[in-house]
Design a protein around this motif. Structure first.
Motif, mmCIF file in Angstrom:
data_model
loop_
_atom_site.group_PDB
_atom_site.id
_atom_site.type_symbol
_atom_site.label_atom_id
_atom_site.label_comp_id
_atom_site.label_asym_id
_atom_site.label_seq_id
_atom_site.Cartn_x
_atom_site.Cartn_y
_atom_site.Cartn_z
ATOM 1 N N LEU A 59 67.793 57.637 24.844
ATOM 2 C CA LEU A 59 68.229 57.030 23.585
ATOM 3 C C LEU A 59 67.626 57.710 22.375
ATOM 4 O O LEU A 59 68.243 57.786 21.329
ATOM 5 N N SER A 60 66.361 58.176 22.527
ATOM 6 C CA SER A 60 65.650 58.805 21.418
ATOM 7 C C SER A 60 65.542 57.849 20.225
ATOM 8 O O SER A 60 65.623 56.646 20.392
ATOM 9 N N SER A 61 65.412 58.404 19.014
ATOM 10 C CA SER A 61 65.141 57.563 17.853
ATOM 11 C C SER A 61 65.812 58.146 16.610
ATOM 12 O O SER A 61 65.757 59.347 16.422
ATOM 13 N N PRO A 62 66.420 57.352 15.741
ATOM 14 C CA PRO A 62 66.734 55.939 15.915
ATOM 15 C C PRO A 62 67.762 55.746 17.034
ATOM 16 O O PRO A 62 68.688 56.566 17.157
ATOM 17 N N GLU A 63 67.601 54.693 17.805
ATOM 18 C CA GLU A 63 68.497 54.434 18.920
ATOM 19 C C GLU A 63 69.933 54.295 18.414
ATOM 20 O O GLU A 63 70.166 53.607 17.423
ATOM 21 N N PRO A 64 70.882 54.938 19.143
ATOM 22 C CA PRO A 64 72.271 54.905 18.640
ATOM 23 C C PRO A 64 73.011 53.621 18.984
ATOM 24 O O PRO A 64 74.152 53.649 19.452
ATOM 25 N N THR A 65 72.369 52.500 18.765
ATOM 26 C CA THR A 65 73.029 51.216 18.972
ATOM 27 C C THR A 65 73.939 50.965 17.767
ATOM 28 O O THR A 65 73.490 51.041 16.632
ATOM 29 N N ASP A 66 75.187 50.647 18.039
ATOM 30 C CA ASP A 66 76.174 50.501 16.960
ATOM 31 C C ASP A 66 76.165 49.058 16.445
ATOM 32 O O ASP A 66 77.196 48.375 16.460
ATOM 33 N N ILE A 67 74.983 48.632 15.988
ATOM 34 C CA ILE A 67 74.808 47.213 15.628
ATOM 35 C C ILE A 67 75.746 46.814 14.482
ATOM 36 O O ILE A 67 76.265 45.701 14.461
ATOM 37 N N ARG A 68 75.960 47.760 13.582
ATOM 38 C CA ARG A 68 76.839 47.520 12.430
ATOM 39 C C ARG A 68 78.162 46.882 12.849
ATOM 40 O O ARG A 68 78.653 45.974 12.201
ATOM 41 N N ASP A 69 78.731 47.379 13.928
ATOM 42 C CA ASP A 69 80.063 46.931 14.342
ATOM 43 C C ASP A 69 80.051 46.093 15.615
ATOM 44 O O ASP A 69 81.088 45.903 16.242
ATOM 45 N N THR A 70 78.875 45.618 15.996
ATOM 46 C CA THR A 70 78.840 44.875 17.260
ATOM 47 C C THR A 70 79.363 43.461 17.068
ATOM 48 O O THR A 70 79.330 42.901 15.969
ATOM 49 N N LYS A 71 79.849 42.913 18.155
ATOM 50 C CA LYS A 71 80.272 41.506 18.118
ATOM 51 C C LYS A 71 79.333 40.625 18.913
ATOM 52 O O LYS A 71 79.379 39.407 18.813
ATOM 53 N N CYS A 72 78.525 41.284 19.751
ATOM 54 C CA CYS A 72 77.551 40.519 20.535
ATOM 55 C C CYS A 72 76.345 41.408 20.819
ATOM 56 O O CYS A 72 76.512 42.520 21.332
#
Lengths: 177, 744
Positions: B199-212
């Motif tokens: 994942l490295s940093s910043p983690e590429p979690t797409d929180i901006r567009d997440t629904k859950c």
């Protein structure tokens, strides 16, 4: 014109960024603050609720601090912002005693200090420092008389409360709930 | 040498008279140099009202601007609007970063340990030449007698680039950061085993567009991982469902639709039950699983008995809640994130727990999908030209007896262990350079750390503050703060690649210097000047920037530059052919690489020890206004929080007759008692079988005048380490504490 601020308690994480940003923007000495965080926990484990609030001067429309100031140092400025004129302030502390929100403190230099809604920034078209820095974007500032301002729009859309409304001061700090 | 080091350790714990005198002397010197207001080559052009920087208070490295007031003094630091890590909004630590510069307790001059006539030891103020002479002599001796690979570097800061270059030039690969095996390592290995990518940093979690979004013990909002905090707030605005699993009612739990107050150490059982529900209720992304994954049938058979009812008895989370939350994840998929967290070294089976997290994400089809995980990109910036690095004769890995081969980065604890002489170890590390990491508070099992330090011929500590680790050094080199120096360009991954510049807003205070200058000087002295080919860091940066179509001049003006993204897509296209970097070329629900190394190919829950009667599990975490132990003395940040408290459930408080604000000592299962007392916070926000404290307090160094003796150190109570057999992570959540009303 009526400046006001709304704070979304559903988004505020209580990180205190607003506090330190205000301190560095306004030269508030370390150990003092013009805004602060309140955390309220309700219930018993595991039925719990948690609210974080970034609080500051409520810039009341009916301000006891302005009314009780013997020198006129405390006054209303543009858009109802409650201000203190430093060199008129004798540091008597009447305003501090009269404020239901405990929003004022005596600056080590002798005068009373408090939140100005960063009027020096607002006049340049910028947001107050706390609003501009907040990582959760939980604060909205603007003119309540302008239906298109951020604060007017969010107040229209969301449920809100004010603090100690029974004091009758007509506070202009709204908490979205 | 061993004898004198042991002497010192005794001295530093029993009496610090020598160093205290030194510190007073240094303070007077420091004040003098402020008055002198020295002007040097780092002074900025006058027309720059603001200078670009990126933050050094934590690893998120947000880019911003340092503003000065009319007196030429630093006024404030504000985020750069073009920076994807901060979007123009700094967190409290970044905003309070000014305090690092103003902190009057900073290290001010190079210091060398000396032996006094009466046999005591103390630090002597030295010139940079004297300090370098000393280091050169000792390093040359280590190289001659033991080989260059017997030098190790511990780093958690920007200076690591330069000291790392020095070490590699000398012929050592023992370069490590505690951010791996004490933090995110198991997550990287678990995700690499599954997706072929970490994942490295910043983690590429797409929180901006997440629904859950599901948080497993991850306390976004208390950890101020800026971009993630911002995006979680955006997601809340858009009505995303947040599910938080935590024995503590964290801030994030307070924002969540579901809070699962799990029994600590049982998270893996919950994750397996969620996998069970997704598979047996056929709520997984069938098309995605069929096209991209390997081992679905084996997984299905493996989790057959891992029902929510099975997990209920382990986790105390009701079966209906487990099913309901699994369905929520499925409804939102693929815009669902089972967040991998960051500090995940908990119980020693962490790689397997993170494997379960990865598998859940795979079943939901969220890897490479909008609202799940995006595909990050990073700018390609050429390094500095240098001769090839010599190949080291051996590394810390040779001391591990073939263990932890799946670790993709060096283990800080591994290097530490490889330093302790033993019958089976031939690594014999003899010199440490420690830059920007307070190993005393960072590595668990402090006695082991001290034993390793005891075995050294040389320890050089490079820091801005007199952290605990400096007390064990032979030479202390005062680094100037990030507001007073250039550093390597920030090149981090994100949705769009950027580069950013840190440049000094002020000349270095006192006699402090940048790491680049120190590393270059040492390289020159040790005959490795070829590896630092430029005369100044400005030239080096300009060289690199011109290679990517920019220049130092441009970056000084803009701070952050957006670079082209060669592959346009943030997400996989529907049905796109993808070759994953695993043995099978697929997302491995069944891990062939783990199997190859003799580990479980699919995660299994095993029960962990529970606290004995009268003891409580020690859970620790972050506060939004502090970074580890490094900010504990920052005047602006201590103003926001100047000590930690121990959170105690009211039921426990009643049993022990504890009152809010009362001071207690904490004692762990190995009878280690906290050096300092800590105040009790009686709160419903913590489970009755656990206590919680914020990491990074309880400093024992008197020179840290604001931090000394404030609160207690969790690290000193973490003496039971649950090693992760796969990658060598140090599980730290198997420690139990009880209360003591006095120290003796």
């Amino acid at each position: 014109m009526r400046y006001a601020m709304a704070v979304d308690t559903k988004k505020c994480v209580g990180c205190s960024d607003c506090v330190v940003a205000c301190q560095t923007e306004n030269d508030v000495p370390i150990g003092y603050c013009r805004d602060w965080i309140v955390e309220v926990t309700d219930g018993t484990y595991p039925q719990l609720e948690l609210e974080h609030r970034s609080e500051r001067c409520n810039h009341c429309e009916n301000s006891p601090c302005v009314r009780c100031c013997p020198t006129g140092a405390s006054h209303y400025s543009d858009g109802g912002i409650v201000m203190v004129t430093k060199n008129k302030c004798i540091g008597c502390g009447a305003c501090i005693a009269s404020c239901p929100y405990d929003a004022r403190y005596t600056h080590p230099k002798g005068y009373v200090d408090k939140c100005t809604f960063c009027i020096h920034r607002v006049q340049k078209g910028q947001q107050p420092a706390c609003v501009a820095v907040c990582p959760t974007k939980c604060m909205y500032f603007g003119d309540l008389d302008d239906p298109n301002s951020d604060v007017s729009k969010v107040i229209k859309k969301r449920k809100y409360k004010t603090l100690i409304p029974e004091a009758g001061t007509k506070p202009q700090l709204y908490f979205l709930i | 040498m061993g004898n004198s080091r042991r002497d010192f350790i005794k001295i530093s714990t029993l009496g610090t008279a020598g160093t205290i005198v030194g510190s007073k002397y240094l303070l007077a010197q420091g004040q003098q140099s402020i008055l002198e207001n020295p002007k040097g080559p780092w002074m900025m052009p006058k027309d720059l009202e603001r200078t670009p920087t990126y933050c050094e208070v934590c690893f998120w490295k947000c880019a911003g601007w340092t503003y000065k007031n009319a007196n030429g003094q630093i006024q404030k630091i504000i985020g750069n609007d073009d920076d994807p890590n901060s979007n123009g909004r700094f967190c409290p630590r970044g905003t309070g970063g000014v305090g690092m510069y103003f902190d009057e307790d900073r290290l001010k001059h190079p210091l060398i340990r000396i032996k006094n006539a009466d046999g005591t030891q103390s630090f002597k103020k030295a010139s940079w030449d004297e300090a370098f002479d000393y280091i050169q002599l000792k390093l040359e001796k280590v190289i001659e007698e033991h080989g260059p690979e017997c030098i190790a570097l511990f780093t958690h800061g920007s200076g690591g680039t330069y000291f790392g270059n020095l070490l590699k030039a000398l012929g050592s690969q023992n370069i490590t950061a505690p951010s791996y095996a004490q933090c995110r390592g198991p997550r990287e290995v678990g995700f690499i085993a599954t997706f072929g990518d970490g994942l490295s940093s910043p983690e590429p979690t797409d929180i901006r567009d997440t629904k859950c979004m599901v948080l497993i013990g991850s306390h976004i909002g208390e950890n101020m991982h800026n971009g993630h905090v911002q995006e979680m707030s955006d997601a809340i605005d858009k009505g995303a469902t947040i599910i938080t699993v935590d024995p503590r009612f964290s801030t994030a739990a307070g924002k969540s639709k579901y809070w699962l107050p799990i029994k600590p150490s049982t998270d893996l059982a919950l994750l397996m039950a969620w996998i069970h529900v997704l598979i047996y209720e056929e709520r997984y992304d069938k098309k995605y699983v069929e096209q991209y994954t390997f081992g679905f049938e084996q997984l299905k058979a493996h989790v057959k008995h891992m029902t929510p009812e099975w997990a209920y008895g382990i986790t105390t989370i009701k079966p209906q809640v487990i099913r309901e939350t699994a369905r929520e994840m499925s409804y939102a998929s693929p815009a669902t994130i089972i967040h991998p967290g960051r500090h995940v070294t908990w119980y020693g089976d962490d790689t397997q727990r993170l494997r379960a997290v990865a598998i859940l994400n795979a079943l939901l089809g969220s890897w490479g999908r909008r609202g799940g995980f995006y595909i990050p990109d990073k700018a390609k910036v050429p390094g500095v030209p240098h001769p090839p690095y010599p190949k080291p004769a051996r590394t810390w890995r040779d001391a591990m007896g073939g263990k932890y081969e799946l670790a993709d980065l060096a283990l800080a604890n591994g290097v530490c262990d490889a330093t302790v002489p033993s019958a089976t170890t031939d690594c014999g590390i003899k010199a440490w350079i420690v830059n920007g990491t307070n190993l005393i508070e960072t590595l668990p099992n402090r006695p082991n750390t001290l034993e390793a330090i005891n075995a050294l011929d040389l320890m050089v500590v490079v820091d801005t503050m007199p952290m605990e680790i400096t007390g064990y050094a032979d030479v202390i080199l005062p680094e100037c703060t990030y507001l007073e120096r250039y550093d390597s360009l920030r090149v981090t991954q994100h949705r769009e690649p950027t580069i950013s510049l840190r440049m000094p807003a002020m000349t270095p205070k006192y006699d402090s210097k940048p790491a680049w200058w120190m590393a270059k000087n040492l390289a020159d002295r040790l005959g490795k000047g070829d590896y630092f080919p430029f005369d100044s860091i400005e030239e080096e940066l300009d060289y690199q920037l011109k290679k990517v179509g920019s220049s130092l001049e441009e970056m000084q003006r803009i701070g952050v530059k957006k670079m082209d993204r060669p592959y346009d897509d943030l997400y996989y296209k529907d049905g796109e052919e993808i070759e994953f970097n695993t043995n099978t070329g697929k997302i491995e629900l069944y891990s062939t690489s783990l199997e190859e190394y003799g580990f479980d190919p699919m995660p299994k829950y095993t029960a962990h020890p529970e606290p004995p009667a009268g003891y409580y599990r020690l859970i620790y975490g972050r506060a939004p206004m502090h970074t580890f132990s490094r900010t504990a003395n920052n005047p602006n940040l201590t103003d926001l929080m100047d000590e930690n408290t121990v959170w105690v459930n009211p039921k426990v408080a009643k049993e022990w007759d504890l009152k809010n604000g009362q001071e207690v000592y904490l004692q762990n299962q190995d009878n280690v008692v906290s050096t300092f007392p800590i105040k009790v916070r009686v709160t419903e926000r913590i489970r009755w079988d656990s206590v919680y404290m914020v990491h990074g307090f309880g400093h024992s160094k008197k020179q840290l005048t604001r931090a000394y003796g404030r609160g207690a150190s969790d690290t000193e109570l973490i003496t039971n380490i649950m090693m992760d057999p796969i990658m060598g992570g140090t599980g730290m959540r198997g420690n139990f504490i009880t209360f003591r009303f006095n120290k003796a």
